[in-house]
Design a protein around this motif. Structure first.
Motif, PDB file in Angstrom:
ATOM      1  N   PHE A  15       0.848  -1.192   0.000  1.00 50.13           N
ATOM      2  CA  PHE A  15       0.000   0.000   0.000  1.00 50.13           C
ATOM      3  C   PHE A  15       0.886   1.246   0.000  1.00 50.13           C
ATOM      4  O   PHE A  15       0.635   2.190  -0.744  1.00 50.13           O
ATOM      5  CB  PHE A  15      -0.930  -0.005   1.221  1.00 50.13           C
ATOM      6  N   PHE A  16       1.931   1.231   0.826  1.00 50.55           N
ATOM      7  CA  PHE A  16       2.839   2.376   0.882  1.00 50.55           C
ATOM      8  C   PHE A  16       3.605   2.538  -0.432  1.00 50.55           C
ATOM      9  O   PHE A  16       3.846   3.658  -0.884  1.00 50.55           O
ATOM     10  CB  PHE A  16       3.798   2.257   2.061  1.00 50.55           C
ATOM     11  N   SER A  48       7.541  10.759  -0.254  1.00 50.96           N
ATOM     12  CA  SER A  48       8.753  10.445   0.509  1.00 50.96           C
ATOM     13  C   SER A  48       8.420   9.753   1.821  1.00 50.96           C
ATOM     14  O   SER A  48       9.086   8.792   2.216  1.00 50.96           O
ATOM     15  CB  SER A  48       9.560  11.711   0.788  1.00 50.96           C
ATOM     16  N   LEU A  49       7.389  10.232   2.499  1.00 49.96           N
ATOM     17  CA  LEU A  49       6.976   9.600   3.757  1.00 49.96           C
ATOM     18  C   LEU A  49       6.486   8.170   3.513  1.00 49.96           C
ATOM     19  O   LEU A  49       6.828   7.244   4.260  1.00 49.96           O
ATOM     20  CB  LEU A  49       5.881  10.421   4.434  1.00 49.96           C
ATOM     21  N   ALA A  78       8.061   4.525   4.803  1.00 54.70           N
ATOM     22  CA  ALA A  78       7.255   3.482   5.439  1.00 54.70           C
ATOM     23  C   ALA A  78       7.383   2.168   4.670  1.00 54.70           C
ATOM     24  O   ALA A  78       7.485   1.092   5.281  1.00 54.70           O
ATOM     25  CB  ALA A  78       5.793   3.913   5.514  1.00 54.70           C
ATOM     26  N   ALA A  79       7.406   2.244   3.351  1.00 57.50           N
ATOM     27  CA  ALA A  79       7.501   1.022   2.532  1.00 57.50           C
ATOM     28  C   ALA A  79       8.835   0.322   2.734  1.00 57.50           C
ATOM     29  O   ALA A  79       8.873  -0.897   2.962  1.00 57.50           O
ATOM     30  CB  ALA A  79       7.307   1.370   1.051  1.00 57.50           C
ATOM     31  N   ILE A  80       9.932   1.069   2.682  1.00 58.34           N
ATOM     32  CA  ILE A  80      11.237   0.403   2.773  1.00 58.34           C
ATOM     33  C   ILE A  80      11.602   0.025   4.197  1.00 58.34           C
ATOM     34  O   ILE A  80      12.547  -0.733   4.410  1.00 58.34           O
ATOM     35  CB  ILE A  80      12.366   1.220   2.097  1.00 58.34           C
ATOM     36  N   SER A  81      10.834   0.505   5.166  1.00 57.64           N
ATOM     37  CA  SER A  81      11.060   0.029   6.532  1.00 57.64           C
ATOM     38  C   SER A  81      10.430  -1.345   6.728  1.00 57.64           C
ATOM     39  O   SER A  81      10.764  -2.055   7.667  1.00 57.64           O
ATOM     40  CB  SER A  81      10.488   1.020   7.552  1.00 57.64           C
ATOM     41  N   ARG A  82       9.527  -1.729   5.795  1.00 58.56           N
ATOM     42  CA  ARG A  82       8.832  -3.006   5.899  1.00 58.56           C
ATOM     43  C   ARG A  82       9.251  -4.017   4.835  1.00 58.56           C
ATOM     44  O   ARG A  82       8.974  -5.199   4.961  1.00 58.56           O
ATOM     45  CB  ARG A  82       7.325  -2.779   5.796  1.00 58.56           C
ATOM     46  N   ALA A  89      11.215  -3.556  -3.205  1.00 58.33           N
ATOM     47  CA  ALA A  89      10.315  -2.410  -3.359  1.00 58.33           C
ATOM     48  C   ALA A  89      10.707  -1.499  -4.525  1.00 58.33           C
ATOM     49  O   ALA A  89       9.838  -0.995  -5.244  1.00 58.33           O
ATOM     50  CB  ALA A  89      10.287  -1.600  -2.064  1.00 58.33           C
ATOM     51  N   TYR A  90      11.995  -1.292  -4.713  1.00 57.68           N
ATOM     52  CA  TYR A  90      12.441  -0.272  -5.667  1.00 57.68           C
ATOM     53  C   TYR A  90      12.035  -0.539  -7.119  1.00 57.68           C
ATOM     54  O   TYR A  90      11.709   0.410  -7.840  1.00 57.68           O
ATOM     55  CB  TYR A  90      13.950  -0.050  -5.567  1.00 57.68           C
TER      56      TYR A  90
END
Length: 121
Positions: A4-5, A60-61, A65-69, A75-76
């Motif tokens: 989702f992020f 950016s926020l 959040a996405a790359i912290s999970r 993800a990239y």
């Protein structure tokens, strides 16, 4: 929730790009003298441009959040979807040209995203 992020990052990025293109295109004075202080101030005071910058900040926020999970290597590759979506919207909204090279390049990007997202973490 991780994806989702990622999706929100993409959506906010595409929104920002399209709004900036739209607003710059509406201002013919930018074509003659794009980098005068007065023109930059006029643009920065525009609410649509401000919303595009806010979208970039929001993206950016969401990205943080996405790359912290998710692993960033997972993800990239999805960020490449920005190219696809901007191309599709640019051709429909701004009537930009769509030729075989753009279609082929976009297909290569999509294939790459699919391959990278299917790889083991």
């Amino acid at each position: 929730m991780s994806y989702f992020f990622v999706a929100m990052t993409i959506a906010l990025t595409v929104y920002g790009q399209l709004v900036l293109k739209w607003q710059v295109g509406l201002r013919p004075y930018l074509v003659q003298a794009p980098y005068t202080v007065a023109n930059i101030i006029r643009l920065l005071a525009n609410l649509w441009v401000i919303s595009a910058f806010a979208a970039a900040f929001g993206a950016s926020l969401c990205w943080m959040a996405a790359i912290s999970r998710l692993p960033i290597s997972k993800a990239y590759p999805f960020m490449a979807l920005n190219f696809v979506l901007v191309l599709l919207f640019a051709t429909t909204i701004f009537h930009e040209s769509l030729d075989i090279y753009k279609v082929a390049g976009t297909l290569v990007i999509v294939i790459g995203v699919v391959l990278l997202s299917c790889s083991p973490a």
